[in-house]
Motif scaffolding. Structure first.
Motif, PDB file in Angstrom:
ATOM      1  N   SER A  11       5.910  33.323  38.614  1.00  0.00           N
ATOM      2  CA  SER A  11       6.401  33.539  39.984  1.00  0.00           C
ATOM      3  C   SER A  11       6.752  32.253  40.719  1.00  0.00           C
ATOM      4  N   VAL A  12       7.534  31.392  40.063  1.00  0.00           N
ATOM      5  CA  VAL A  12       7.937  30.133  40.705  1.00  0.00           C
ATOM      6  C   VAL A  12       9.382  30.149  41.195  1.00  0.00           C
ATOM      7  N   ILE A  13      10.061  31.289  41.059  1.00  0.00           N
ATOM      8  CA  ILE A  13      11.463  31.412  41.469  1.00  0.00           C
ATOM      9  C   ILE A  13      11.551  32.213  42.765  1.00  0.00           C
ATOM     10  N   THR A  14      12.347  31.707  43.686  1.00  0.00           N
ATOM     11  CA  THR A  14      12.633  32.426  44.927  1.00  0.00           C
ATOM     12  C   THR A  14      14.143  32.528  45.073  1.00  0.00           C
ATOM     13  N   VAL A  15      14.622  33.752  45.235  1.00  0.00           N
ATOM     14  CA  VAL A  15      16.041  34.000  45.483  1.00  0.00           C
ATOM     15  C   VAL A  15      16.123  34.757  46.795  1.00  0.00           C
ATOM     16  N   SER A  16      16.803  34.156  47.778  1.00  0.00           N
ATOM     17  CA  SER A  16      16.888  34.820  49.087  1.00  0.00           C
ATOM     18  C   SER A  16      18.224  34.525  49.737  1.00  0.00           C
TER      19      SER A  16
END
Length: 62
Positions: A57-62
């Motif tokens: 859970s090290v990816i953030t897409v926003s």
């Protein structure tokens, strides 16, 4: 839509690069990196899939 990746927590599994190679790539140190911060519309769903599939859970897409 923007993509971010916390490289300090990356385990180098390459799942994100396989899921969305137009946004993520493996760096020379063996860990993933974002090479295209602005996510192209045509791969937005794949970028979100990479986020959701990341085992650490090290990816953030926003």
């Amino acid at each position: 839509m923007k993509a971010e990746l916390d490289r300090s927590g990356c385990i180098g599994c390459s799942l994100c690069t396989q899921t969305c190679p137009k946004v993520f790539q493996m760096a020379e140190d063996g860990f993933a990196e974002v090479y295209r911060e602005d996510v192209p519309e045509e791969v937005a769903a794949a970028a979100v899939e990479a986020q959701n599939g990341c085992p650490v859970s090290v990816i953030t897409v926003s």
